[in-house]
Design a protein around this motif. Sequence first.
Motif, PDB file in Angstrom:
ATOM      1  N   TYR A   1       0.838  -1.329   0.082  1.00 24.45           N
ATOM      2  CA  TYR A   1       0.019  -0.060  -0.063  1.00 24.45           C
ATOM      3  C   TYR A   1       1.002   1.462   0.030  1.00 24.45           C
ATOM      4  N   GLN A   2       2.030   1.108   0.616  1.00 28.40           N
ATOM      5  CA  GLN A   2       2.637   2.383   0.580  1.00 28.40           C
ATOM      6  C   GLN A   2       3.412   2.704  -0.701  1.00 28.40           C
ATOM      7  N   GLN A   3       3.586   1.579  -1.498  1.00 29.15           N
ATOM      8  CA  GLN A   3       4.096   1.728  -3.277  1.00 29.15           C
ATOM      9  C   GLN A   3       2.894   2.217  -3.983  1.00 29.15           C
ATOM     10  N   VAL A   4       1.671   1.998  -3.480  1.00 33.39           N
ATOM     11  CA  VAL A   4       0.532   2.454  -4.039  1.00 33.39           C
ATOM     12  C   VAL A   4       0.304   3.890  -3.785  1.00 33.39           C
ATOM     13  N   LEU A   5       0.341   4.208  -2.569  1.00 36.85           N
ATOM     14  CA  LEU A   5       0.482   5.667  -2.222  1.00 36.85           C
ATOM     15  C   LEU A   5       1.794   6.729  -2.987  1.00 36.85           C
ATOM     16  N   ASP A   6       2.630   5.925  -2.966  1.00 39.04           N
ATOM     17  CA  ASP A   6       3.771   6.552  -3.475  1.00 39.04           C
ATOM     18  C   ASP A   6       3.682   7.040  -5.219  1.00 39.04           C
ATOM     19  N   ARG A   7       2.962   6.065  -5.665  1.00 43.01           N
ATOM     20  CA  ARG A   7       2.447   6.134  -7.182  1.00 43.01           C
ATOM     21  C   ARG A   7       1.594   7.287  -7.438  1.00 43.01           C
ATOM     22  N   ILE A   8       0.688   7.173  -6.435  1.00 41.08           N
ATOM     23  CA  ILE A   8      -0.389   8.239  -6.475  1.00 41.08           C
ATOM     24  C   ILE A   8       0.126   9.728  -6.331  1.00 41.08           C
ATOM     25  N   SER A   9       0.900   9.870  -5.359  1.00 44.03           N
ATOM     26  CA  SER A   9       1.656  11.040  -5.057  1.00 44.03           C
ATOM     27  C   SER A   9       2.436  11.495  -6.145  1.00 44.03           C
ATOM     28  N   GLU A  10       3.153  10.637  -6.825  1.00 50.95           N
ATOM     29  CA  GLU A  10       4.099  10.816  -8.070  1.00 50.95           C
ATOM     30  C   GLU A  10       3.046  11.498  -9.179  1.00 50.95           C
ATOM     31  N   GLN A  11       2.050  10.940  -9.448  1.00 50.37           N
ATOM     32  CA  GLN A  11       1.251  11.203 -10.442  1.00 50.37           C
ATOM     33  C   GLN A  11       0.359  12.679 -10.036  1.00 50.37           C
TER      34      GLN A  11
END
Length: 146
Positions: free
Chosen positions: A93-103
């Motif tokens: 889930y941290q990786q998912v959140l990181d991708r959303i933040s990058e986007q």
Amino acid sequence: MRKILIFLVFSFVACNSNPVAEPDHLLKEEEMVDILYDLAILQASESHSSIKLRQKGVEVQSFIFDKYKIDSTTFYQNQRYYASNVRKYKKIYQQVLDRISEQLDEGKEPSEEKTDKDSLDKKQKRGLIERAASKKDSITKNLPLE
């Protein structure tokens, strides 16, 4: 005393073993990150503009299952399997959140430029407010009333 020791040993073993069996079709962590990311984006889109998705015939879960060539059982078994390991699930889930933040960051201007162009500093805002409050009404007060 012996009962307590047996209970502690049993508790230790039970807590350390994975209570959920590995699914028949185990998805890699990276694939699970991709699925959860797409699911988060589609669910956000659905809550924001569900009419557009319906008009285009997009049903979120069906879209995910078709894209990753999985069925609902595979998804839920993998979801349950990864959720049973809290550290691994948190990492996913941290990786998912990181991708959303990058986007989100890609769509924004750098904050320094935005501050220079769009916003006023506190002193300027205060000055504008004080000047607006001190200005007298330009309409005369002696208008005839009907």
